[in-house]
Write an enzyme that holds these catalytic residues in place. Structure first.
Site, mmCIF file in Angstrom:
data_model
loop_
_atom_site.group_PDB
_atom_site.id
_atom_site.type_symbol
_atom_site.label_atom_id
_atom_site.label_comp_id
_atom_site.label_asym_id
_atom_site.label_seq_id
_atom_site.Cartn_x
_atom_site.Cartn_y
_atom_site.Cartn_z
ATOM 1 N N ARG A 148 -1.394 5.504 10.727
ATOM 2 C CA ARG A 148 -2.326 6.147 9.796
ATOM 3 C C ARG A 148 -3.246 7.155 10.504
ATOM 4 N NH1 ARG A 148 -4.394 1.591 5.465
ATOM 5 N NH2 ARG A 148 -2.693 1.889 3.991
ATOM 6 N N LYS B 83 5.866 -10.154 -6.193
ATOM 7 C CA LYS B 83 5.746 -10.236 -7.653
ATOM 8 C C LYS B 83 6.366 -9.029 -8.323
ATOM 9 C CE LYS B 83 1.449 -12.812 -8.101
ATOM 10 N NZ LYS B 83 0.050 -12.679 -8.495
ATOM 11 N N GLY C 105 2.892 -0.179 2.987
ATOM 12 C CA GLY C 105 2.757 -1.631 3.013
ATOM 13 C C GLY C 105 3.910 -2.264 3.767
ATOM 14 N N GLY D 1 -0.614 0.114 -1.950
ATOM 15 C CA GLY D 1 -1.118 0.078 -3.323
ATOM 16 C C GLY D 1 -1.152 1.471 -3.944
HETATM 17 C C1 3PG Z 1 -4.923 -0.435 2.266
HETATM 18 O O1 3PG Z 1 -4.563 -0.633 3.433
HETATM 19 O O2 3PG Z 1 -4.431 -1.037 1.297
HETATM 20 C C2 3PG Z 1 -5.928 0.649 2.023
HETATM 21 O O3 3PG Z 1 -6.554 1.009 3.206
HETATM 22 C C3 3PG Z 1 -6.930 0.247 0.977
HETATM 23 O O4 3PG Z 1 -7.586 -0.912 1.356
HETATM 24 P P1 3PG Z 1 -7.967 -1.969 0.250
HETATM 25 O O5 3PG Z 1 -6.692 -2.511 -0.337
HETATM 26 O O6 3PG Z 1 -8.776 -3.011 0.954
HETATM 27 O O7 3PG Z 1 -8.787 -1.235 -0.800
#
Ligand code: 3PG
Ligand code: MG
Length: 391
Positions: free
Chosen positions: A36, A197, A348, A371
């Site tokens: 990142r 999920k 993710g 997300g």
């Molecule tokens: C993440 O890694 O999902 C983002 O940096 C956002 O973080 P958060 O899900 O804690 O808002």
């Protein structure tokens, strides 16, 4: 993307507040993956090359509005300094008189890193007063935090009200890649979804666009259950059961095909060394649970991926953190890496898996947001992008 970017501004002699997502994994104070940080370097470097002074800001973890020393951005500032090849001054806070004085003295080419924004509860609350304080540090606001673009926080969205606000190059690239999937895909477009999920919103939106949808991972068991199968102790998302039935009915009626696993690797315990066997999805015993897709499914999915011109993948096929249950995810990563298709891997777990397995270089784009990329694929407007100035 119909938003202004850093190409539309002149940073020369200006203080530029750059919201990045440097929420990187730390182990014992060491950064275990700096993807990142590297991903925002083009934005930071470009602004520096054109004479800006940079105030770099991020959150790290979820400190819940309190100062948590283990979640300090100091190790990140150090790594950023190494990557940029110039000093990065670490601040003790993100607002307040000392920070204000320090940034007021900045010269073109200087870089300062603010301390974790989420040490203040006002950040996640999206507090206007706090956003104004942050905005007061700078002349221009740049959002390059794609991974946090789905959050309407003070520094990701609210600040944009108070300064000229444009997208960084990472946000632009991510939005363009994901928009291609939704708006102008190469065909056939094959989506592979996994993870724990069912992502019903994503599935519903992708159903209108893809040629084939492959479903593996934990979410597959809710669909198998929806077909009336015995899934034993496999993970089930009760709440999504009815929607899963509707999705399967829709697929049967008017397409696109939704392909579920035909065989699975099951176990009695999600632990290394636990007993395992491969069974057809019609033969899961009541006291066993699914841990990965089976070899026949791996082959069927790989075939579909091979025939695609565009592939989008989000979510692992099994509990890949445990070597015994990683084969399915590995096979999909391999198939995506081998394919000539344009490939986009969601952030993710699937991004971690593809990097960990060494295929990161072989896909067109690995998203830096988990997300955020899911919400994008769901068709939602991300607050961090929506808040920026229109082109
Ligand atoms: C993440 O890694 O999902 C983002 O940096 C956002 O973080 P958060 O899900 O804690 O808002
Ligand atoms: Mg998250």
């Amino acid at each position: 993307m119909n938003k202004k970017t850093i190409r539309d501004i002149d940073p020369k002699g200006k203080r530029v507040f750059v919201r990045v997502d440097f929420n990187v994994p730390l182990r014992g104070g060491e950064i275990s993956d700096d993807t990142r940080i590297r991903a925002s370097l083009p934005t930071l470097q470009d602004l520096l090359d054109r004479g800006g002074a940079l105030i770099v800001a991020s959150h790290l973890g979820r400190p819940d509005g309190k100062r948590v020393p283990e979640m300090s951005l100091a190790p990140v500032a150090k790594r950023l300094s190494e990557l940029l090849g110039r000093p990065v001054r670490m601040m003790d806070d993100c607002v307040g008189p000392e920070v204000k004085a320090a940034v007021a003295a900045m010269k073109p080419g200087d870089v300062a890193m603010l301390e974790n924004l989420r040490f203040h509860p006002d950040e996640e609350a999206g507090d206007e007063g706090f956003a104004k304080q942050l905005a007061g540090l700078a002349d221009i606001y740049v959002n390059d935090a794609f991974g946090t673009a789905h959050r309407a926080h003070a520094s990701t969205a609210v600040m944009a009200k108070f300064l000229p606000a444009v997208a960084g190059l990472l946000v632009e690239k991510e939005a363009e890649m994901l928009s291609r999937v939704l708006e102008s895909p190469e065909r056939p477009l094959v989506a592979i979804l996994g993870g724990l999920k069912p992502k019903i919103g994503v599935i519903t939106n992708l159903m209108k666009r893809v040629d084939t949808l492959l479903i593996g991972g934990g979410m597959a068991y809710t669909f198998l259950k929806a077909q009336g199968k015995e899934i034993g102790k496999s993970v089930l998302d009760e709440k999504s059961l009815d929607l899963a039935k509707q999705i399967l009915a829709q697929s049967a009626k008017s397409g696109p095909p939704v392909v579920l696993p035909m065989d699975v690797l099951i176990t009695t315990d999600l632990k290394e060394g636990a007993p395992t066997k491969v069974v057809s999805v019609d033969e899961i015993p009541a006291d066993w649970m699914g841990a990965d897709i089976g070899p026949e499914t791996r082959q069927r999915f790989a075939q579909a991926i091979k025939s695609a011109k565009m592939v989008v993948w989000n979510g692992p096929m099994g509990v890949f953190e445990i070597a015994a249950f990683a084969e399915g995810t590995r096979a999909i990563a391999q198939a995506v890496a081998d394919s000539a298709a344009m490939s986009i891997v969601g952030g993710g777990d699937s991004a971690a898996a593809i990097e960990q397995m060494g295929f990161g270089e072989k896909v067109t784009h690995v998203c830096t947001g988990g997300g955020a990329s899911l919400e994008f694929l769901e068709g939602k407007e991300l607050p961090g992008i929506a808040a920026l100035q229109d082109r």
